[in-house]
Design a protein around this motif. Structure first.
Motif, short mmCIF file in Angstrom:
data_model
loop_
_atom_site.label_atom_id
_atom_site.label_comp_id
_atom_site.label_asym_id
_atom_site.label_seq_id
_atom_site.Cartn_x
_atom_site.Cartn_y
_atom_site.Cartn_z
N GLU A 49 14.45 62.61 -55.58
CA GLU A 49 14.92 62.73 -54.41
C GLU A 49 14.81 64.04 -53.54
O GLU A 49 14.39 64.13 -52.47
N TYR A 50 15.18 64.90 -54.29
CA TYR A 50 15.37 66.28 -53.72
C TYR A 50 13.81 66.72 -53.56
O TYR A 50 13.68 67.24 -52.49
N ARG A 51 12.95 66.45 -54.57
CA ARG A 51 11.44 66.81 -54.20
C ARG A 51 11.25 66.30 -52.84
O ARG A 51 10.50 66.97 -52.09
N ARG A 52 11.21 64.98 -52.69
CA ARG A 52 10.95 64.38 -51.44
C ARG A 52 11.60 64.80 -50.37
O ARG A 52 10.97 64.94 -48.97
N LEU A 53 13.05 64.93 -50.34
CA LEU A 53 13.73 65.38 -49.37
C LEU A 53 13.28 66.74 -48.77
O LEU A 53 12.90 66.92 -47.42
N PHE A 54 13.11 67.74 -49.80
CA PHE A 54 12.60 69.05 -49.42
C PHE A 54 11.32 68.98 -48.54
O PHE A 54 10.93 69.83 -47.72
N ALA A 55 10.39 67.99 -49.19
CA ALA A 55 8.89 67.95 -48.45
C ALA A 55 9.06 67.37 -46.97
O ALA A 55 8.44 68.04 -46.14
N TYR A 56 9.98 66.51 -46.85
CA TYR A 56 10.08 65.95 -45.55
C TYR A 56 10.79 67.14 -44.53
O TYR A 56 10.40 67.38 -43.50
N LEU A 57 11.75 67.95 -45.08
CA LEU A 57 12.70 68.93 -44.39
C LEU A 57 11.56 70.07 -43.95
O LEU A 57 11.66 70.62 -43.04
N GLU A 58 10.68 70.21 -44.83
CA GLU A 58 9.64 71.37 -44.74
C GLU A 58 8.85 70.99 -43.35
O GLU A 58 8.76 71.88 -42.20
N THR A 59 8.44 69.80 -43.33
CA THR A 59 7.59 69.26 -42.40
C THR A 59 8.48 69.15 -40.96
O THR A 59 8.07 69.66 -39.87
N TYR A 60 9.70 68.71 -41.15
CA TYR A 60 10.61 68.67 -39.90
C TYR A 60 10.84 69.94 -39.18
O TYR A 60 10.72 70.10 -38.04
N ILE A 61 11.16 70.84 -40.33
CA ILE A 61 11.58 72.41 -39.63
C ILE A 61 10.14 72.96 -39.03
O ILE A 61 10.45 73.34 -38.14
N THR A 62 9.31 72.58 -39.56
CA THR A 62 7.98 73.36 -38.93
C THR A 62 7.66 72.55 -37.71
O THR A 62 7.45 73.60 -36.70
N ASN A 63 7.73 71.40 -37.49
CA ASN A 63 7.53 70.61 -36.29
C ASN A 63 8.56 71.02 -35.36
O ASN A 63 8.45 71.17 -34.15
N LYS A 64 9.79 71.25 -35.83
CA LYS A 64 10.98 71.80 -34.90
C LYS A 64 10.63 73.07 -34.28
O LYS A 64 10.83 73.12 -33.06
N SER A 65 10.34 73.93 -35.04
CA SER A 65 10.27 75.33 -34.70
C SER A 65 8.94 75.42 -33.80
O SER A 65 8.80 76.23 -32.67
N SER A 66 7.84 74.60 -33.84
CA SER A 66 6.94 74.45 -32.89
C SER A 66 7.04 73.48 -31.75
O SER A 66 6.00 73.41 -30.95
N GLY A 67 8.03 73.15 -31.67
CA GLY A 67 8.68 72.30 -30.33
C GLY A 67 8.49 70.97 -30.67
O GLY A 67 8.64 70.19 -29.73
N HIS A 68 8.13 70.32 -31.67
CA HIS A 68 7.98 68.79 -31.85
C HIS A 68 9.05 68.60 -32.82
O HIS A 68 9.34 69.26 -33.98
N THR A 69 9.66 67.21 -32.59
CA THR A 69 10.53 66.89 -33.68
C THR A 69 10.18 65.44 -34.09
O THR A 69 9.69 64.69 -33.30
N SER A 70 10.77 65.21 -35.18
CA SER A 70 10.22 63.58 -35.59
C SER A 70 11.58 63.04 -36.09
O SER A 70 12.50 63.48 -36.10
#
Length: 160
Positions: free
Chosen positions: A139-160
């Motif tokens: 669960e942690y492995r998958r959560l961290f992978a999701y959050l990495e994408t989420y944070i990258t998208n958030k910082s570039s102006g996109h949110t999911s």
């Protein structure tokens, strides 16, 4: 085998809420864990369970729209010399919410305390097998992978 829900809460600082399990809990007492979790009751859907458990354990009254379903994790564990067997299909949700910890109403039978932790500090604690934390490796492995994408998208102006 049974279904359960795990609800993660992330704030605008990209910190995750975690709970310290109550000392009276049968399994993993006094360890840091997912902020809200519980078994899906017969006839209940996972999202309804997530809403109910979050309110019971933390006092947060959330709505369906607040929950983002991330994935399902299969978890098997045996504890207490084989006398405690837990086989679950965990529906994992993420709630994006700024929470004032002083306003939470913690269910004392379940939760001793809560705090926010940075993703990097949580990773360090888990990678060092810190015994203060309940281990959910897949669960942690998958959560961290999701959050990495989420944070990258958030910082570039996109949110999911």
């Amino acid at each position: 085998w049974h279904r359960a829900v795990h609800v993660w809460i992330i704030n605008s600082k990209n910190e995750l809420l975690i709970q310290k399990r109550a000392a009276i809990k049968e399994n993993h007492p006094n360890q840091w864990d997912i902020p809200s979790a519980g078994h899906v009751s017969s006839g209940e859907d996972p999202l309804t369970t997530a809403i109910r458990e979050t309110e019971e354990e933390l006092g947060l009254k959330l709505q369906e729209k607040d929950f983002n379903h991330l994935f399902i994790v299969v978890q098997q564990s045996t504890q207490k010399k084989g006398t405690y067997i837990n086989n679950e299909f965990n529906e994992v949700y993420l709630v994006k919410l700024n929470v004032d910890l002083t306003t939470l109403s913690l269910q004392k039978e379940e939760v001793a305390e809560v705090k926010f932790i940075s993703i990097s500090d949580l990773k360090i604690a888990l990678e060092s097998n810190n015994p203060s934390f309940v281990q959910h490796p897949q669960e942690y492995r998958r959560l961290f992978a999701y959050l990495e994408t989420y944070i990258t998208n958030k910082s570039s102006g996109h949110t999911s």
